[in-house]
Design an enzyme around this catalytic site. Structure first.
Site, mmCIF file in Angstrom:
data_model
loop_
_atom_site.group_PDB
_atom_site.id
_atom_site.type_symbol
_atom_site.label_atom_id
_atom_site.label_comp_id
_atom_site.label_asym_id
_atom_site.label_seq_id
_atom_site.Cartn_x
_atom_site.Cartn_y
_atom_site.Cartn_z
ATOM 1 N N GLY A 174 1.237 -1.062 0.301
ATOM 2 C CA GLY A 174 -0.171 -0.199 0.210
ATOM 3 C C GLY A 174 1.012 1.023 -0.077
ATOM 4 N N ARG A 182 0.275 -4.294 -6.104
ATOM 5 C CA ARG A 182 0.321 -6.139 -5.514
ATOM 6 C C ARG A 182 1.389 -6.881 -6.306
ATOM 7 N NH1 ARG A 182 -0.826 -4.253 0.061
ATOM 8 N NH2 ARG A 182 -2.315 -2.461 -0.259
ATOM 9 N N ASP A 212 5.001 -5.715 5.774
ATOM 10 C CA ASP A 212 6.567 -7.228 5.758
ATOM 11 C C ASP A 212 6.214 -7.985 4.711
ATOM 12 O OD1 ASP A 212 3.664 -6.113 7.475
ATOM 13 O OD2 ASP A 212 3.567 -7.805 8.540
ATOM 14 N N THR A 232 4.794 1.768 5.655
ATOM 15 C CA THR A 232 3.357 1.765 5.955
ATOM 16 C C THR A 232 2.230 2.473 6.488
ATOM 17 O OG1 THR A 232 1.967 -0.259 6.430
ATOM 18 C CG2 THR A 232 3.395 0.124 6.991
ATOM 19 N N ASP A 268 -0.066 1.618 8.363
ATOM 20 C CA ASP A 268 -0.759 0.839 9.350
ATOM 21 C C ASP A 268 0.493 1.217 10.400
ATOM 22 O OD1 ASP A 268 -2.771 0.501 7.506
ATOM 23 O OD2 ASP A 268 -1.299 -1.370 6.621
ATOM 24 N N ASP A 284 2.699 -0.780 11.351
ATOM 25 C CA ASP A 284 1.864 -2.561 11.703
ATOM 26 C C ASP A 284 3.477 -3.659 11.760
ATOM 27 O OD1 ASP A 284 2.298 -2.717 9.483
ATOM 28 O OD2 ASP A 284 0.041 -3.862 9.173
ATOM 29 N N ARG A 316 -5.122 -2.329 9.142
ATOM 30 C CA ARG A 316 -5.495 -3.360 8.775
ATOM 31 C C ARG A 316 -5.432 -4.661 10.533
ATOM 32 N NH1 ARG A 316 -1.815 -5.592 5.235
ATOM 33 N NH2 ARG A 316 -2.322 -5.287 2.915
HETATM 34 P P1 ATP Z 1 0.646 -2.541 3.158
HETATM 35 O O1 ATP Z 1 1.572 -2.908 5.294
HETATM 36 O O2 ATP Z 1 0.606 -1.846 2.945
HETATM 37 O O3 ATP Z 1 0.177 -3.496 2.825
HETATM 38 P P2 ATP Z 1 3.088 -4.833 2.471
HETATM 39 O O4 ATP Z 1 4.172 -4.679 1.910
HETATM 40 O O5 ATP Z 1 2.586 -5.450 3.544
HETATM 41 O O6 ATP Z 1 2.424 -2.773 2.355
HETATM 42 P P3 ATP Z 1 1.685 -6.757 0.870
HETATM 43 O O7 ATP Z 1 0.765 -6.727 -0.690
HETATM 44 O O8 ATP Z 1 1.810 -8.068 1.438
HETATM 45 O O9 ATP Z 1 1.906 -4.554 0.504
HETATM 46 O O10 ATP Z 1 3.443 -7.343 -0.462
HETATM 47 C C1 ATP Z 1 3.698 -6.389 -1.143
HETATM 48 C C2 ATP Z 1 4.467 -7.176 -2.004
HETATM 49 O O11 ATP Z 1 5.190 -8.036 -1.456
HETATM 50 C C3 ATP Z 1 3.684 -8.553 -2.763
HETATM 51 O O12 ATP Z 1 2.254 -7.808 -3.678
HETATM 52 C C4 ATP Z 1 4.129 -9.591 -3.581
HETATM 53 O O13 ATP Z 1 4.923 -9.083 -4.638
HETATM 54 C C5 ATP Z 1 5.518 -9.023 -2.154
HETATM 55 N N1 ATP Z 1 5.896 -10.290 -0.844
HETATM 56 C C6 ATP Z 1 5.117 -10.331 -0.253
HETATM 57 N N2 ATP Z 1 4.624 -11.570 -0.022
HETATM 58 C C7 ATP Z 1 6.001 -12.250 -0.185
HETATM 59 C C8 ATP Z 1 6.368 -13.082 0.223
HETATM 60 N N3 ATP Z 1 6.061 -14.106 0.926
HETATM 61 N N4 ATP Z 1 7.387 -13.628 -0.530
HETATM 62 C C9 ATP Z 1 7.961 -12.540 -1.648
HETATM 63 N N5 ATP Z 1 7.450 -11.991 -2.071
HETATM 64 C C10 ATP Z 1 6.348 -11.199 -1.088
#
Ligand code: ATP
Length: 320
Positions: free
Chosen positions: A13, A74, A105, A127, A129, A131, A173
């Site tokens: 995000g 994503r 994360d 982020t 959040d 978190d 979240r």
């Molecule tokens: P937010 O907290 O704002 O949602 P985020 O980084 O946690 O941010 P995610 O959609 O969970 O958001 O992850 C972002 C991108 O990171 C995913 O679209 C994917 O490309 C990559 N990603 C997430 N989890 C994994 C994983 N376990 N292994 C490899 N790549 C990952």
């Protein structure tokens, strides 16, 4: 290995302040004689080879802009090792020695797994959040909190005029940090942070107590993914103590001009990430504890217990 060229991406995000982090990374890297390539749309752009060379001037005037100039996406396919191996080949082809990945994360996991394949990677917490357990604050959290406070203050004006109750859903979240801190800052009558602590009887009682105390209005903040605010609206309207309106603040919380706090945090963390890469660190994420910059293995950070911001509200209960 001497790092001569790095890539930077924003993923997950979007969060206000990500642009300040990009700017800091470019300026810091250039200062140390390292070239920077921006990667559009997170890991998706990496696979699409959607790169843009950044010089100092390319990142002028972006600090005050919300969102991310690099875009985000994503891209679940990045969880597959075959896709990440493809990414490694692409990075080698473009002579990009290392990556700085700004996000939550999920983004950290992508960075960590890429580091296991030999590409030095650093995670920067971006982020709204808040978190990410390995840092006290994430980039974007403060701006979003201020956006919520401004919105709830406005709702208070109108609820006061009409003797109403406002039930406001905020983001976060599964982390209630935004809800709790907004509740404290706005003097909410109640903050709902989890399903288990909620009951219709309890919320009706909150409205009754507010009325008994002579309050013209009643503000209830609800963390997303807990209780449907339209359900609470109905419960309170059926009770009739206050005419009630539910408001979902939604994506307005993600946008806007980053606060000074977020800009300073982003500038410090972006610069720190570059310096850590120069020192040969990989698979780590950066953060802050008080005024101190910190870093930790992403693997280790993922095993830390979740934050417990609920304790914070207990300290303020007697002020409501
Ligand atoms: P937010 O907290 O704002 O949602 P985020 O980084 O946690 O941010 P995610 O959609 O969970 O958001 O992850 C972002 C991108 O990171 C995913 O679209 C994917 O490309 C990559 N990603 C997430 N989890 C994994 C994983 N376990 N292994 C490899 N790549 C990952």
């Amino acid at each position: 290995m001497e790092i001569k060229r790095i890539g930077v991406l924003t993923s997950g995000g979007d969060a206000p302040g990500m642009n300040t982090a990009i700017r800091a990374i470019v300026r810091s890297a250039n200062y140390y004689g390292i070239e920077v390539y921006g990667i559009n749309d997170g890991y998706l752009g990496l696979i699409k080879e959607d790169f843009i060379k950044f010089n100092r001037k390319d990142v002028s005037d972006i600090s005050s802009r919300g969102g991310t100039i690099l875009g985000s996406a994503r891209f679940v396919e990045f969880k597959e090792e075959s896709v990440r191996l493809q990414a490694v080949e692409i990075l080698k082809k473009h002579k990009i020695d290392a990556l700085i990945c700004i996000g939550g994360d999920g983004t950290y996991m992508g960075a960590y797994k890429l580091s296991l394949l030999g590409i030095p990677c650093i995670g920067v917490p971006g982020t709204i959040d808040n978190d990410i357990v390995s840092t006290e604050y994430t980039i974007g959290f403060d701006t979003t909190l201020n956006t919520i406070v401004e919105a709830v203050d406005k709702l208070r004006d109108t609820t006061c005029s009409h003797h109403r109750c406002s039930v406001v859903e905020v983001m976060g979240r599964y982390n209630p940090d935004l809800a709790i801190r907004a509740g404290i800052a706005c003097g909410a009558e109640e903050v709902i942070t989890c399903k288990e602590d909620y009951s219709d009887e309890k919320i009706i009682n909150v409205a009754h107590e507010a009325k008994k105390a002579g309050k013209r209005n009643c503000i209830i903040i609800v963390c997303e993914h807990t209780i449907d605010v339209n359900h609470i609206e109905k419960v309170l309207n059926d009770d009739g103590t206050y005419e009630t309106r539910a408001t979902v603040l939604g994506h307005i919380q993600r946008g806007g001009i980053p606060s000074a706090f977020d800009r300073i945090l982003a500038a410090r963390l972006g610069d720190y990430a570059v310096r850590l890469l120069k020192e040969g660190k990989t698979g780590v994420c950066v953060g802050v504890k008080g005024e101190t910059l910190t870093h930790m293995d992403i693997d280790e950070a993922n095993k830390l217990p979740k934050k417990k911001p609920v304790e914070l509200i207990e300290q303020f209960k007697h002020l409501i």
